[in-house]
Structures are given as C-alpha cells and as structure tokens.
Design a protein around this motif. Structure first.
Motif, PDB file in Angstrom:
ATOM      1  N   SER A  18       0.834  -1.204   0.000  1.00 22.39           N
ATOM      2  CA  SER A  18       0.000   0.000   0.000  1.00 22.39           C
ATOM      3  C   SER A  18       0.865   1.249   0.000  1.00 22.39           C
ATOM      4  CB  SER A  18      -0.963  -0.014   1.183  1.00 22.39           C
ATOM      5  OG  SER A  18      -0.386   0.567   2.324  1.00 22.39           O
ATOM      6  N   SER A  19       2.047   1.178   0.569  1.00 23.75           N
ATOM      7  CA  SER A  19       2.969   2.314   0.561  1.00 23.75           C
ATOM      8  C   SER A  19       3.447   2.605  -0.858  1.00 23.75           C
ATOM      9  CB  SER A  19       4.159   2.014   1.471  1.00 23.75           C
ATOM     10  OG  SER A  19       5.136   3.016   1.332  1.00 23.75           O
ATOM     11  N   ALA A  20       3.752   1.554  -1.598  1.00 25.09           N
ATOM     12  CA  ALA A  20       4.184   1.732  -2.991  1.00 25.09           C
ATOM     13  C   ALA A  20       3.033   2.275  -3.831  1.00 25.09           C
ATOM     14  CB  ALA A  20       4.692   0.417  -3.557  1.00 25.09           C
ATOM     15  N   GLY A  21       1.815   1.806  -3.546  1.00 25.47           N
ATOM     16  CA  GLY A  21       0.647   2.308  -4.273  1.00 25.47           C
ATOM     17  C   GLY A  21       0.404   3.778  -3.984  1.00 25.47           C
ATOM     18  N   VAL A  37       0.375   6.894  -6.649  1.00 28.38           N
ATOM     19  CA  VAL A  37      -0.716   7.854  -6.768  1.00 28.38           C
ATOM     20  C   VAL A  37      -0.190   9.278  -6.665  1.00 28.38           C
ATOM     21  CG1 VAL A  37      -2.794   8.734  -5.620  1.00 28.38           C
ATOM     22  CG2 VAL A  37      -2.513   6.277  -5.970  1.00 28.38           C
ATOM     23  N   VAL A  38       0.710   9.508  -5.730  1.00 29.58           N
ATOM     24  CA  VAL A  38       1.291  10.847  -5.569  1.00 29.58           C
ATOM     25  C   VAL A  38       2.042  11.248  -6.835  1.00 29.58           C
ATOM     26  CG1 VAL A  38       3.038  12.176  -4.310  1.00 29.58           C
ATOM     27  CG2 VAL A  38       1.404  10.752  -3.056  1.00 29.58           C
TER      28      VAL A  38
END
Length: 57
Positions: free
Chosen positions: A3-6, A10-11
């Motif tokens: 989720s951190s990579a996702g 997104v950013v």
C-alpha cells in the motif's frame, strides 16, 4: 509495504497531472495574450483609418 508503494504511485500520478495542467495553462495563456494583442492592434489600425477618412471629408 504494497500500500505504501501504491500511495507513492498515486502521488507521482497526481504530480505529473499537475505539471501537465500547468503546461497547458501556460500555452493557453500565450494564445490568449496573442489574440488580445492582435485584436488590439487591428482595432487601433481600423480606428486610425476611420479617423483619417472622417477628417478628409
């Protein structure tokens, strides 16, 4: 960790989108400036011709 990579992805997408919008606005700004400048120059020229013709009569 996924989720951190996702979130980073997104950013990055949002950042690229903002940069693209700024570029579009900059190009559109120059187009608007050119249209205003050309129309102003044409109107001044037309006014000059009208005044010259009126003063001749």
């Amino acid at each position: 960790m996924g989720s951190s990579a996702g979130a980073v992805q997104v950013v990055l997408y949002v950042w690229l989108f903002v940069l693209a919008q700024q570029l579009v606005l900059r190009v559109e700004g120059w187009r608007i400036f050119l249209v205003i400048a050309l129309s102003t120059a044409l109107m001044l020229r037309i006014a000059e011709l009208v005044v010259d013709r009126v003063l001749l009569f």
